[in-house]
Structures are given as C-alpha cells and as structure tokens.
Design a protein around this motif. Structure first.
Motif, PDB file in Angstrom:
ATOM      1  N   LEU A 118     -39.058  43.888  13.875  1.00 31.36           N
ATOM      2  CA  LEU A 118     -38.508  42.567  14.162  1.00 31.36           C
ATOM      3  C   LEU A 118     -38.182  41.872  12.847  1.00 31.36           C
ATOM      4  O   LEU A 118     -38.926  41.976  11.870  1.00 31.36           O
ATOM      5  CB  LEU A 118     -39.527  41.723  14.941  1.00 31.36           C
ATOM      6  CG  LEU A 118     -39.837  42.152  16.372  1.00 31.36           C
ATOM      7  CD1 LEU A 118     -40.902  41.238  16.960  1.00 31.36           C
ATOM      8  CD2 LEU A 118     -38.590  42.133  17.235  1.00 31.36           C
ATOM      9  N   GLU A 119     -37.059  41.150  12.828  1.00 35.59           N
ATOM     10  CA  GLU A 119     -36.636  40.432  11.627  1.00 35.59           C
ATOM     11  C   GLU A 119     -36.345  38.982  11.968  1.00 35.59           C
ATOM     12  O   GLU A 119     -36.003  38.646  13.110  1.00 35.59           O
ATOM     13  CB  GLU A 119     -35.385  41.086  11.028  1.00 35.59           C
ATOM     14  CG  GLU A 119     -35.610  42.512  10.578  1.00 35.59           C
ATOM     15  CD  GLU A 119     -34.361  43.122   9.958  1.00 35.59           C
ATOM     16  OE1 GLU A 119     -33.306  43.142  10.626  1.00 35.59           O
ATOM     17  OE2 GLU A 119     -34.432  43.546   8.798  1.00 35.59           O
ATOM     18  N   LYS A 120     -36.471  38.111  10.968  1.00 32.35           N
ATOM     19  CA  LYS A 120     -36.221  36.680  11.178  1.00 32.35           C
ATOM     20  C   LYS A 120     -34.854  36.429  11.793  1.00 32.35           C
ATOM     21  O   LYS A 120     -34.692  35.580  12.671  1.00 32.35           O
ATOM     22  CB  LYS A 120     -36.331  35.916   9.849  1.00 32.35           C
ATOM     23  CG  LYS A 120     -37.712  35.886   9.248  1.00 32.35           C
ATOM     24  CD  LYS A 120     -37.692  35.127   7.922  1.00 32.35           C
ATOM     25  CE  LYS A 120     -39.055  35.179   7.241  1.00 32.35           C
ATOM     26  NZ  LYS A 120     -39.035  34.449   5.942  1.00 32.35           N
ATOM     27  N   LYS A 121     -33.870  37.180  11.341  1.00 33.78           N
ATOM     28  CA  LYS A 121     -32.500  36.951  11.808  1.00 33.78           C
ATOM     29  C   LYS A 121     -32.330  37.255  13.295  1.00 33.78           C
ATOM     30  O   LYS A 121     -31.352  36.827  13.915  1.00 33.78           O
ATOM     31  CB  LYS A 121     -31.518  37.786  10.991  1.00 33.78           C
ATOM     32  CG  LYS A 121     -31.699  39.296  11.145  1.00 33.78           C
ATOM     33  CD  LYS A 121     -30.724  40.062  10.263  1.00 33.78           C
ATOM     34  CE  LYS A 121     -30.878  41.570  10.446  1.00 33.78           C
ATOM     35  NZ  LYS A 121     -29.969  42.327   9.566  1.00 33.78           N
ATOM     36  N   ASP A 122     -33.290  37.981  13.898  1.00 33.35           N
ATOM     37  CA  ASP A 122     -33.206  38.297  15.319  1.00 33.35           C
ATOM     38  C   ASP A 122     -33.338  37.058  16.194  1.00 33.35           C
ATOM     39  O   ASP A 122     -32.845  37.038  17.329  1.00 33.35           O
ATOM     40  CB  ASP A 122     -34.305  39.297  15.719  1.00 33.35           C
ATOM     41  CG  ASP A 122     -34.137  40.651  15.043  1.00 33.35           C
ATOM     42  OD1 ASP A 122     -32.999  40.986  14.665  1.00 33.35           O
ATOM     43  OD2 ASP A 122     -35.152  41.359  14.896  1.00 33.35           O
ATOM     44  N   LEU A 123     -34.007  36.036  15.692  1.00 28.81           N
ATOM     45  CA  LEU A 123     -34.270  34.838  16.495  1.00 28.81           C
ATOM     46  C   LEU A 123     -32.991  34.202  17.015  1.00 28.81           C
ATOM     47  O   LEU A 123     -32.939  33.715  18.145  1.00 28.81           O
ATOM     48  CB  LEU A 123     -35.055  33.803  15.677  1.00 28.81           C
ATOM     49  CG  LEU A 123     -36.575  33.867  15.740  1.00 28.81           C
ATOM     50  CD1 LEU A 123     -37.174  32.741  14.920  1.00 28.81           C
ATOM     51  CD2 LEU A 123     -37.072  33.802  17.175  1.00 28.81           C
ATOM     52  N   GLU A 124     -31.981  34.181  16.193  1.00 30.45           N
ATOM     53  CA  GLU A 124     -30.726  33.517  16.558  1.00 30.45           C
ATOM     54  C   GLU A 124     -30.171  34.038  17.880  1.00 30.45           C
ATOM     55  O   GLU A 124     -29.666  33.277  18.707  1.00 30.45           O
ATOM     56  CB  GLU A 124     -29.700  33.703  15.443  1.00 30.45           C
ATOM     57  CG  GLU A 124     -28.395  32.951  15.671  1.00 30.45           C
ATOM     58  CD  GLU A 124     -27.427  33.120  14.516  1.00 30.45           C
ATOM     59  OE1 GLU A 124     -26.274  32.676  14.656  1.00 30.45           O
ATOM     60  OE2 GLU A 124     -27.820  33.690  13.484  1.00 30.45           O
ATOM     61  N   ASP A 125     -30.295  35.352  18.105  1.00 31.69           N
ATOM     62  CA  ASP A 125     -29.763  35.959  19.326  1.00 31.69           C
ATOM     63  C   ASP A 125     -30.775  35.943  20.473  1.00 31.69           C
ATOM     64  O   ASP A 125     -30.386  36.132  21.635  1.00 31.69           O
ATOM     65  CB  ASP A 125     -29.340  37.403  19.053  1.00 31.69           C
ATOM     66  CG  ASP A 125     -28.167  37.493  18.089  1.00 31.69           C
ATOM     67  OD1 ASP A 125     -27.301  36.588  18.115  1.00 31.69           O
ATOM     68  OD2 ASP A 125     -28.133  38.448  17.294  1.00 31.69           O
ATOM     69  N   LEU A 126     -32.054  35.741  20.174  1.00 28.92           N
ATOM     70  CA  LEU A 126     -33.089  35.815  21.206  1.00 28.92           C
ATOM     71  C   LEU A 126     -33.394  34.472  21.859  1.00 28.92           C
ATOM     72  O   LEU A 126     -33.816  34.423  23.020  1.00 28.92           O
ATOM     73  CB  LEU A 126     -34.386  36.378  20.599  1.00 28.92           C
ATOM     74  CG  LEU A 126     -34.346  37.834  20.130  1.00 28.92           C
ATOM     75  CD1 LEU A 126     -35.626  38.187  19.384  1.00 28.92           C
ATOM     76  CD2 LEU A 126     -34.154  38.778  21.322  1.00 28.92           C
ATOM     77  N   LEU A 127     -33.196  33.373  21.140  1.00 28.56           N
ATOM     78  CA  LEU A 127     -33.576  32.063  21.668  1.00 28.56           C
ATOM     79  C   LEU A 127     -32.587  31.579  22.726  1.00 28.56           C
ATOM     80  O   LEU A 127     -31.381  31.783  22.598  1.00 28.56           O
ATOM     81  CB  LEU A 127     -33.657  31.043  20.530  1.00 28.56           C
ATOM     82  CG  LEU A 127     -34.786  31.242  19.523  1.00 28.56           C
ATOM     83  CD1 LEU A 127     -34.695  30.194  18.426  1.00 28.56           C
ATOM     84  CD2 LEU A 127     -36.143  31.174  20.212  1.00 28.56           C
ATOM     85  N   PRO A 128     -33.096  30.926  23.790  1.00 26.12           N
ATOM     86  CA  PRO A 128     -32.199  30.393  24.816  1.00 26.12           C
ATOM     87  C   PRO A 128     -31.348  29.246  24.281  1.00 26.12           C
ATOM     88  O   PRO A 128     -31.741  28.545  23.344  1.00 26.12           O
ATOM     89  CB  PRO A 128     -33.155  29.906  25.911  1.00 26.12           C
ATOM     90  CG  PRO A 128     -34.439  29.648  25.196  1.00 26.12           C
ATOM     91  CD  PRO A 128     -34.511  30.655  24.090  1.00 26.12           C
ATOM     92  N   ALA A 129     -30.171  29.078  24.874  1.00 24.83           N
ATOM     93  CA  ALA A 129     -29.240  28.037  24.425  1.00 24.83           C
ATOM     94  C   ALA A 129     -29.756  26.643  24.781  1.00 24.83           C
ATOM     95  O   ALA A 129     -30.529  26.462  25.725  1.00 24.83           O
ATOM     96  CB  ALA A 129     -27.871  28.266  25.049  1.00 24.83           C
ATOM     97  N   ARG A 130     -29.312  25.643  24.012  1.00 30.30           N
ATOM     98  CA  ARG A 130     -29.582  24.225  24.305  1.00 30.30           C
ATOM     99  C   ARG A 130     -28.235  23.541  24.550  1.00 30.30           C
ATOM    100  O   ARG A 130     -27.230  23.895  23.933  1.00 30.30           O
ATOM    101  CB  ARG A 130     -30.313  23.553  23.146  1.00 30.30           C
ATOM    102  CG  ARG A 130     -31.574  24.251  22.690  1.00 30.30           C
ATOM    103  CD  ARG A 130     -32.680  24.246  23.692  1.00 30.30           C
ATOM    104  NE  ARG A 130     -33.314  22.929  23.815  1.00 30.30           N
ATOM    105  CZ  ARG A 130     -34.387  22.714  24.578  1.00 30.30           C
ATOM    106  NH1 ARG A 130     -34.913  23.692  25.293  1.00 30.30           N
ATOM    107  NH2 ARG A 130     -34.903  21.501  24.655  1.00 30.30           N
TER     108      ARG A 130
END
Length: 400
Positions: A118-130
C-alpha cells in the motif's frame, strides 16, 4: 582471490563490508563457520551493504534462519522481497534500494501471487467522493454495536473515528449504563440501548453498514446480538474484538459469516479463530512467523476479507494480498484497533467497496498514527491521537 578467515574471524580495519554470503533462496538454518562469519560482521562498526537480502533473512517470511547480518543498506534486484518488509527481517535491511536489472514479469515464474505494498498515493483513488450539495444522508449511516457495561471507551473511540472519517450518521447501540458517557463524549452520535430481547430489526433497517465487536464480551446477550446480525444482515459488515472472540468460541457463529464480511483480528484473536477454519489451532508465534499465509487461509476458508493487524498489517480477500508498511510502535496501545474499526465502518457506510474500505482504512489509520508520532513522539501516543490527526491526512490527500 579472497582471504581465508582464521578461526577467530575479524573484520576490523575495513572501510566497507559487502554481504553476499547467502541469497534469497536460503531455507536452512545457518550454523557452524557461516554463523561465525555473520557474528564477526555484526561485531564491527564497519558499514555493511547486503546484496539482494541480508544473509540469514528469509526472503519469503522475514524470519531469521538461525542468525543474520545487520545491514546498513540492502541493494535488492528488480523487486522488493516480502521478507524485507516483514519483521524481524525488515529491521535488518537498513535502507532498501530496488535496482532494475532487466528482469520482467514474463521472465519470472511466481510460486504464489505477489503481495502489493500500500502507498500513500493510493488514498486518492480509494476515498469516497464528497459533494458540495450533500446532506447527512448522503454520507451513510453506520450502526455500531459496541461497549458492554464498563467498556464505553471502546465505543467512544470507534464512533469518534467513524465520525471523523466523514460518516453522515453514527448510531451506537450499547449497554444502557454507557449512555451518559457516550452522549457527553460524542454528542454528534446517536445512542440506543440494546434491547433485552436482542431484536435489532429496527436498527438494521436504519443502517447502511454495521460494525460490531469493540468492547463486547462473550456473555450470552452479546452472543445473541452477534447471531442476530450475522443471520439477518446482508449489507456491509465489519467484525472486530469481542465479535471475533465469540466466533472463535462458537462454531455455529462462524458458519453464519457472509461473503465479503471484513474481520480485523490481531494475532491473538487469529490464533483463536484458526481452530474454526483449519484442523489445528495456530499459535501466535506461528501466525507472526507467516502472517500472509495465515490471513490468506482465513479469507479463503470463510470467503471474507481478512485484515490481520500487526506491525505489518496484511489485507486480503484470498485472491490478492496487500501489505501496509506505514505506522509505528506508538500505535501499540489499547483502543487502536477500535479506531481502525470505526474508520473502516465509516467508509463502508459511505458506499466504499469492502476491499477498498479495508485498504483505505488501514492506510488512514497508519498514516494518521505516523502524523501523531511526528507531533507527539511514539511514547506519548494514545489511541485517540490517531483519530485526532486524521484530518491532516485528509487535507494532504485532497491537496494532491
């Protein structure tokens, strides 16, 4: 060329030591003359560069094959090896440099599926939209079943983390005597006492996702609550702590686990659970020696998503495996697991795919723990600090 070492091997007087004694194929325990050489290397202050992997570290599990070189730098070929990420081997590698030597996937016959970091940059694609026009219903409703009498803290930590991760509504179903603590600690959360008849139909109809286990014990009432959820709820579910102990103690409950349920055991809980999905219970030592195998075996047997917690948390749905390399020893504190359950439960309630929720939850938990350690130091950390620093991680992710 080369120098034959005397019986009392000494490496004093050298500017650099290159360790290429054993490579990634090592399986046997190192003994005799080879062990003496490794001991001599470790006795001097000379910088050590290991070629591919420090001699004595298992490339598959990170376990020590009798003894191992303590390197300052490891230059590994083409791919980072799993044993360089898992403890205790990870602590012996020093800095790791992965060097491309022209090997492609087509040239490699994998003995098993690769493990992905897992990498920090993965968060951008994993987090739900606001959304700018959202309301509280947009971001989901989490039902949290947690906290027997005297265990309100687990419910507070779990619900607090769920709210901090953007869940629209969190309802805490807990012992009546926890009401004052919960409502004064978390006025943003809804509260309901669990019914004496353990009929949760109304509460389950309200929820988008369910989290169960923090602060629960193995009493008959808690067993009935868990049984009701497992037999009546077919939506996103995460089970932790007391729920896992109940499943470990009751074969009938383990048979009710639905596909894609997320379970988050630590090695002690995994040891107890292992008796339900294999013929012989694995010890904590055996689980720590090969956490990837243990997590995959569990996920495969129950068709679930297993998050095996530890210094290197493993996430798997049995088909793919991810490894978390963030986090720190300051997170080894009571309540840290409750925070993780709240984070993952919140993401499930917001509609995140269960595998993605597990991956994102572990990343958020670990990165926030690192942020807390940077501000407070690992010695002074407590579980609530992980929640407190989540906002910093979200801000960093949204700025990229």
């Amino acid at each position: 060329g080369g120098v034959e070492l005397p019986d009392e091997a000494s490496f004093k007087g050298y500017d650099l030591i290159l360790d290429a004694l054993f490579g990634i194929g090592l399986k046997a325990e190192i003994i005799g003359r080879y062990a003496d050489v490794i001991s001599a290397v470790n006795r001097v202050d000379t910088p050590v560069i290991a070629i591919d992997i420090p001699s004595g570290v298992s490339a598959d599990t990170g376990q020590i094959c009798g003894c191992a070189v303590q390197a300052d730098l490891t230059v590994t070929m083409q791919y980072q090896k799993l044993g360089q990420s898992l403890y205790p081997g990870a602590a012996l590698c020093g800095e790791i440099l992965v060097k491309d030597v022209g090997i492609t996937d087509l040239c490699v016959k994998w003995d098993s599926e690769p493990v992905y970091a897992l990498e920090k940059k993965d968060l951008e694609d994993l987090l739900p939209a606001r959304y700018p026009d959202a309301n509280k219903g947009t971001y989901g409703k989490l039902l949290l079943i947690a906290g027997t009498e005297g265990m309100a803290g687990a419910a507070v930590l779990c619900a607090g983390a769920a709210l901090r991760c953007g869940c629209g509504l969190v309802k805490v179903l807990s012992a009546e005597k926890n009401r004052v603590i919960l409502q004064s600690s978390l006025p943003e959360a809804l509260f309901a006492p669990w019914p004496e008849d353990c009929d949760l139909t109304e509460h389950l109809a309200w929820a988008d996702a369910v989290a169960i286990g923090p602060g629960l014990d193995t009493t008959l009432q808690c067993r009935h609550l868990l049984e009701f959820v497992l037999s009546r709820w077919d939506g996103p579910l995460i089970a932790d702590a007391g729920a896992l102990n109940l499943i470990a103690s009751d074969a009938a409950l383990s048979k009710l686990l639905r596909p894609d349920t997320i379970i988050t055991p630590h090695p002690g809980e995994m040891s107890r659970l292992s008796a339900r999905f294999q013929t012989v219970e694995s010890s904590v030592l055996e689980i720590n020696a090969d956490p990837v195998h243990s997590a995959v075996a569990c996920a495969d047997a129950w068709n679930c998503i297993c998050v095996l917690k530890g210094a290197r948390t493993v996430i798997t749905d049995s088909r793919q495996v991810w490894l978390n390399q963030y986090g720190n020893e300051g997170m080894a504190a009571g309540g840290s697991g409750d925070v993780l359950t709240g984070i993952i439960g919140s993401l499930l309630a917001q509609g995140t795919d269960p595998v993605d929720a597990a991956k994102a939850g572990v990343l958020l938990h670990a990165l926030s723990g690192d942020a807390a350690a940077g501000a407070l130091g690992t010695r002074a950390m407590k579980a609530g600090d992980i929640t407190a620093f989540l906002s910093r991680i979200f801000m960093d992710a949204s700025s990229k």
